[in-house]
Design an enzyme around this catalytic site. Sequence first.
Site, PDB file in Angstrom:
ATOM      1  CB  CYS A  83     103.176  36.279  47.677  1.00 26.91           C
ATOM      2  SG  CYS A  83     103.826  36.289  46.076  1.00 26.91           S
ATOM      3  CG  HIS A 318     100.326  38.950  43.390  1.00 28.55           C
ATOM      4  ND1 HIS A 318     100.257  39.391  44.645  1.00 28.55           N
ATOM      5  CD2 HIS A 318     100.780  37.893  43.128  1.00 28.55           C
ATOM      6  CE1 HIS A 318     100.887  38.690  45.440  1.00 28.55           C
ATOM      7  NE2 HIS A 318     101.267  37.615  44.638  1.00 28.55           N
TER       8      HIS A 318
END
Length: 366
Positions: A83, A318
């Site tokens: 991420c 996201h």
Amino acid sequence: MNRAVIVKAKRTPIGKVNGMLKNYGPHELAAPLIKDLAEGQEEKINDVILGNAVGPGGNIARLSALEAGLPLSVPGLTLDRQCSAGLEAIRMASYFIQGGAGTCYIAGGTESVSTSPYPSRARFSPDKVGDPDMGLAAEYVAEKYAISKESQDEYARLSYERSWTAHRQGLLTDEIIPMGEYQTDEELFKQRKIEALLKRAKPIFKKSGTVTAANSCGIHDGASAVLIMEEEAARRQGLTPVLRFLDSEVAGVHPFYPGFAPVPAIQTILERNYLTIEDIDLAEINEAFSSKIAACANELSIPYEKLNVNGGALTIGHPYGASGAIMVTKLFHEVQRRKSAKYALAAIGSGGGIGVAVLFEVVSQK
């Protein structure tokens, strides 16, 4: 030392998994951004660096650069820090400029979960250490740092309201390059009754837990990138520096607590630069889970008034490898609306217990 500055920053609209961007591969999401950012600098770009987490493998940055029509001389580097990959790409390009390796880079991240060939996530940690899914890890953070469901829901509501306010005020328009007919984040097509959603949402990762679908981010597609240049080279080209890279830090914590990983990275970067959180005017910490934001804000004493001021991943989504660059893009545009801002900070935690933080100075516009 050469100084690295960000002179342009853009993102795609963010789409739900199997939603409006489902037919775009990661290189097709990144290419329009690269083409826009490179305009007028095509022959000067030293490299394109992109983060990506869920495939399809290969050098997506090179593929994206070619798809964008950049000169064949522009190579391409794809990296995976899960991420935090998009933020790591920006960090890496900044250090390349500081070290004299080049003067002009495009850096960011791209993610198409919809077209990913991988049926399950990558391994973050060996079994002997423990390898929880991110949702369960968010529960561990909530337990360890005493983050109640009420405080998680309160932040999720705040983020949702901020995203919708920014959308209605047109603050997101400057960030976004349209993808075909789409120029708005898919989650902002229709407003939901957030209070009702928060109230009825049940724990989804642990029976007696506090993390719900309503205080967690969704799974999404999207891309974001910035144009980073050596400051004097940018000025010679008539470009306006907005964010100046000052410093960065990467930290590791136990893989059970990836949401807390931004804390030691931020603490180190502030101490090294003789700053406190009071000196930071705007901060972006990726909103993968409300428990993460509340834990980081509590530990670092960050007031919500200067954290994720236009909302974030809890609402718009996201897209893993792109989210770090999306945060920087948000900072890039917001500091230009706040003439008094001096320092800005972006940080993200990722699978395996890794935290990345980048400190920027806002370049004074005289």
